[in-house]
Design an enzyme around this catalytic site. Sequence first.
Site, PDB file in Angstrom:
ATOM      1  N   HIS A 142      34.376 -10.630 -36.242  1.00 16.05           N
ATOM      2  CA  HIS A 142      33.004 -11.107 -36.081  1.00 16.05           C
ATOM      3  C   HIS A 142      32.050  -9.971 -35.707  1.00 16.05           C
ATOM      4  O   HIS A 142      31.348 -10.025 -34.690  1.00 16.05           O
ATOM      5  CB  HIS A 142      32.916 -12.229 -35.038  1.00 16.05           C
ATOM      6  CG  HIS A 142      31.698 -13.099 -35.231  1.00 16.05           C
ATOM      7  ND1 HIS A 142      31.619 -14.385 -34.748  1.00 16.05           N
ATOM      8  CD2 HIS A 142      30.510 -12.863 -35.864  1.00 16.05           C
ATOM      9  CE1 HIS A 142      30.431 -14.899 -35.065  1.00 16.05           C
ATOM     10  NE2 HIS A 142      29.748 -13.986 -35.741  1.00 16.05           N
ATOM     11  N   ARG A 194      30.205 -19.203 -39.984  1.00 15.84           N
ATOM     12  CA  ARG A 194      30.907 -19.715 -38.813  1.00 15.84           C
ATOM     13  C   ARG A 194      32.252 -20.272 -39.263  1.00 15.84           C
ATOM     14  O   ARG A 194      32.363 -20.916 -40.305  1.00 15.84           O
ATOM     15  CB  ARG A 194      30.104 -20.805 -38.097  1.00 15.84           C
ATOM     16  CG  ARG A 194      28.888 -20.296 -37.323  1.00 15.84           C
ATOM     17  CD  ARG A 194      29.280 -19.409 -36.158  1.00 15.84           C
ATOM     18  NE  ARG A 194      28.153 -19.005 -35.324  1.00 15.84           N
ATOM     19  CZ  ARG A 194      27.446 -17.905 -35.500  1.00 15.84           C
ATOM     20  NH1 ARG A 194      27.721 -17.103 -36.529  1.00 15.84           N
ATOM     21  NH2 ARG A 194      26.458 -17.589 -34.676  1.00 15.84           N
ATOM     22  N   GLU A 245      37.250 -18.461 -31.917  1.00 13.78           N
ATOM     23  CA  GLU A 245      37.164 -17.050 -31.528  1.00 13.78           C
ATOM     24  C   GLU A 245      37.227 -16.902 -30.002  1.00 13.78           C
ATOM     25  O   GLU A 245      36.702 -17.733 -29.271  1.00 13.78           O
ATOM     26  CB  GLU A 245      35.850 -16.455 -32.047  1.00 13.78           C
ATOM     27  CG  GLU A 245      35.756 -16.463 -33.559  1.00 13.78           C
ATOM     28  CD  GLU A 245      34.399 -15.958 -34.061  1.00 13.78           C
ATOM     29  OE1 GLU A 245      33.593 -15.478 -33.232  1.00 13.78           O
ATOM     30  OE2 GLU A 245      34.138 -16.057 -35.272  1.00 13.78           O
TER      31      GLU A 245
END
Length: 342
Positions: free
Chosen positions: A296, A249, A278
């Site tokens: 991601h 993360r 994000e």
Amino acid sequence: MLPRVLVCGEIEYVQDEFEEMFRGIAEIVHLVSESRSHFLSSFGPNGPYEGTVALYRRNTSSAVIGKFDAPLIHALADTSKVRWIAQSSSGYDEIDVQACKERGILVSNTPRANEDATATTALYLMISCLRRFSMAERSLRSGTWKTPCDAAQTHDVTGRTLGIFGLGGIGLRFARLAHAFSMHIIYFSRRKAESVPDWCEYVSSLEELCKQADVLSIHVPLNQSTAGIIGEKEIRTLRRGSVLLNTSRGRIVDQEAMIRALGDGHLSSVGLDVYPDEPRIDPRLLTFPQCTLLPHIGGVSAESSRAKELQALGNLKAFVLGGIGENIVPELRTEIGNSTML
């Protein structure tokens, strides 16, 4: 009357299995809300989600109803019979587990489903950063062949020291992949792992891990204790020219400290699949062509997506059948004895 299960996010890969798994044991209800307020008001009498006892959740549902933060969890507990949230991913940072703990709602995740996909992503990022393959491919596509590539700035993987921060399932899978390159593998976790290969060496602190690593790869979950844990001190403890990888993360790393270290050359490169905000990417990261940046996608493949859905639905089914599911997140495992049974 069958218990009701609400699906927050599409079932994409196992639709047939899904219908068969819950036939005769639960009534399936699909998310129809177009706002957070409608969602929370729909669990009452005659509402579309009345009688729901458990949720299947994908992060994509946050586009409509937002993250499962504390206000949502408390409102959910006040207005519904929901006692189980089956998260369809290994990460569950979009759910406030402390609020769930306070209100007697248990949360499960899918800790093993995307181990291989994420570990192979970390392997790709490591090789690409050390050899600067991403930069080389962009050069070829732009018509400049290998003009910007400097062999003196690229390095072999073999013989380097890989430091793994968090030797869970993904970290251990990455260690096994990297071991094929005759790397020296060291790791630090909250506790020394059991049943790991002899070549996987435990070090006593995060500081010691950073001191020894040529490549530091992050594999811990995001929570209150890990947010920003890789900061200025940890990055500067790394050897000059080291590589930092993050497939966990974004907020685990102090992004400002990381960008400063890229700017002055203390970090030679970073390989990232995750970012603090994000889908926004800090534009300064794009000015470092030696870095490998992914949107991601590390834990996502056809195989891992199917496995995630099956595991999350299995957790949900176990709750419906027995009043307690599987793969409860670590923060809530002490609550099992106090959970509300069906």
